[in-house]
Design an enzyme around this catalytic site. Structure first.
Site, PDB file in Angstrom:
ATOM      1  N   GLU A  27       0.829  -1.223   0.000  1.00  0.00           N
ATOM      2  CA  GLU A  27       0.000   0.000   0.000  1.00  0.00           C
ATOM      3  C   GLU A  27       0.855   1.260   0.000  1.00  0.00           C
ATOM      4  OE1 GLU A  27      -1.604   1.666   3.509  1.00  0.00           O
ATOM      5  OE2 GLU A  27      -1.163  -0.103   4.722  1.00  0.00           O
ATOM      6  N   LYS A 161      -2.945  -1.662  15.594  1.00  0.00           N
ATOM      7  CA  LYS A 161      -2.490  -0.871  16.740  1.00  0.00           C
ATOM      8  C   LYS A 161      -3.596  -0.773  17.768  1.00  0.00           C
ATOM      9  CE  LYS A 161       0.980   2.212  14.921  1.00  0.00           C
ATOM     10  NZ  LYS A 161       0.819   2.401  13.476  1.00  0.00           N
TER      11      LYS A 161
HETATM   12  N1  PSU Z   1      -2.717   1.714  10.853  1.00  0.00           N
HETATM   13  C1  PSU Z   1      -1.381   1.793  10.991  1.00  0.00           C
HETATM   14  N2  PSU Z   1      -0.649   2.329   9.989  1.00  0.00           N
HETATM   15  C2  PSU Z   1      -1.223   2.797   8.834  1.00  0.00           C
HETATM   16  C3  PSU Z   1      -2.650   2.699   8.700  1.00  0.00           C
HETATM   17  C4  PSU Z   1      -3.340   2.150   9.734  1.00  0.00           C
HETATM   18  O1  PSU Z   1      -0.854   1.385  12.006  1.00  0.00           O
HETATM   19  O2  PSU Z   1      -0.522   3.300   7.950  1.00  0.00           O
HETATM   20  C5  PSU Z   1      -3.305   3.179   7.445  1.00  0.00           C
HETATM   21  C6  PSU Z   1      -3.607   2.005   6.498  1.00  0.00           C
HETATM   22  O3  PSU Z   1      -3.479   2.451   5.164  1.00  0.00           O
HETATM   23  C7  PSU Z   1      -5.058   1.707   6.799  1.00  0.00           C
HETATM   24  C8  PSU Z   1      -5.601   3.077   7.060  1.00  0.00           C
HETATM   25  O4  PSU Z   1      -5.746   1.066   5.752  1.00  0.00           O
HETATM   26  O5  PSU Z   1      -4.580   3.749   7.769  1.00  0.00           O
HETATM   27  C9  PSU Z   1      -6.883   3.048   7.839  1.00  0.00           C
HETATM   28  O6  PSU Z   1      -7.438   4.310   7.878  1.00  0.00           O
HETATM   29  P1  PSU Z   1      -8.929   4.487   8.436  1.00  0.00           P
HETATM   30  O7  PSU Z   1      -8.839   4.129   9.883  1.00  0.00           O
HETATM   31  O8  PSU Z   1      -9.242   5.930   8.212  1.00  0.00           O
HETATM   32  O9  PSU Z   1      -9.791   3.573   7.645  1.00  0.00           O
END
Ligand code: PSU
Ligand code: MN
Length: 306
Positions: A27, A161
């Protein structure tokens, strides 16, 4: 026009897809919104090297110039890492970014979507998005979870996390019928820590067993993907209680500043990095590299089964 007109796949990856060679999707949100520049440039190249060293082909995804890019060259990686004017693209943003020509970094959800359109089944990341703490009130649940429910891609990550409610994230995945497997562990990992206090459904013994399970689900025509939890290597793991303190502080700051919606996750990640003076960042890099390694081994085994 069909979805194929929006895909821009590098010739190397295009050929690999045709020949059924192992490919690992990667990604770009982790680069643009999860890691600082220029350290993320080094990481972006290193993670691709690791995939190649295991005998697979890396396919970093992004939205650039009205195309769903599968495989980025050095200049494109640089653009994603510099992140100037680069948006964060989850499923709901895809059409907007394509049609308006904006540059976008792909989240887990969008990378799964693009991988699946291209015919790529394995994807390595750091950690997934999930059910946020307090979601009972905010309804903040990452689109990553719905994507896992519907899109046939296996995500290899170090769990998630604990900025999230890990227990609720696992309940959600169970409801949606998403298998959650532990790579050589019975514990669902909590990103910086090898254990979250929650168990996985099944412990995988090796990459071959993982590949056989993936093939079986998809042979049956069962909808959706997989989450494989791969714990951070012991030597880079951080203390759970220490990280909990940092995370609670970051969550507090987000609340005070009224951070909402898609800004929430990047805000928390940036503050965790600041609050730990980069120690957490070094661990983040190592766990993501390790996920790429295991994902590549599974991709190699899967390509042998086909
Ligand atoms: N959690 C992490 N590192 C990240 C992300 C999440 O520890 O880089 C990123 C990933 O790309 C994940 C996104 O898909 O954040 C999720 O965002 P949201 O919670 O807005 O869906
Ligand atoms: Mn959200």
């Amino acid at each position: 026009m069909s979805y194929k007109d929006y895909l821009s796949i590098t010739p190397e990856i295009e050929e690999a897809i045709k020949e059924g060679k192992p490919i690992v999707a990667l990604e770009s949100t982790i680069l643009s919104h999860g890691m600082p520049y220029p350290e993320n440039v080094e990481f972006a190249h290193k993670v691709e090297e690791i995939v190649r060293a295991e005998g697979a082909i890396p396919a970093t995804t992004a939205i650039i110039g009205g195309k769903l890019k599968v495989g980025l060259n050095s200049e494109e990686l640089e653009i994603m890492c510099k992140a100037e004017g680069v948006g964060k693209v989850s499923r709901r943003d895809v059409a907007v970014f394509l049609a308006t020509g904006q540059t976008g970094a792909t989240t887990v959800a969008t990378t799964m979507l693009i991988a699946s359109l291209a015919g790529i089944r394995i994807f390595a990341t750091g950690g997934i998005g999930g059910v946020h703490r307090g979601a009972q009130e905010t309804m903040d649940i990452s689109a990553d979870l719905q994507e896992l429910a519907h899109t046939p891609v296996c995500v290899v990550g170090a769990g998630c996390k604990s900025i999230l409610d890990i227990g609720l994230t696992l309940e959600y995945l169970e409801t949606m019928g998403v298998p959650v497997l532990g790579y050589q562990t019975e514990d669902f990992p909590a990103f910086y820590c090898r254990k979250s206090g929650f168990k996985v459904d099944y412990k995988l013994n090796d990459a071959n067993e993982a590949a056989r399970i993936l093939k079986t689900k998809w042979d049956l025509g069962l909808e959706g993907g997989f989450l494989i939890g791969n714990p951070i290597p012991e030597e880079y793991a951080l203390d759970y209680d220490e990280m909990e303190k940092v995370i609670v502080k970051a969550l507090d700051m987000a609340k005070k500043e009224g951070i909402r919606g898609k800004a929430t996750t990047p805000f928390l990640l940036a503050h965790i990095k600041d609050l730990t003076n980069g120690v957490a960042f070094a661990s983040n890099v190592q766990l993501a590299l390790n996920n790429a390694k295991i994902a590549s081994q599974i991709a190699v085994e899967l390509s042998k089964l086909k």
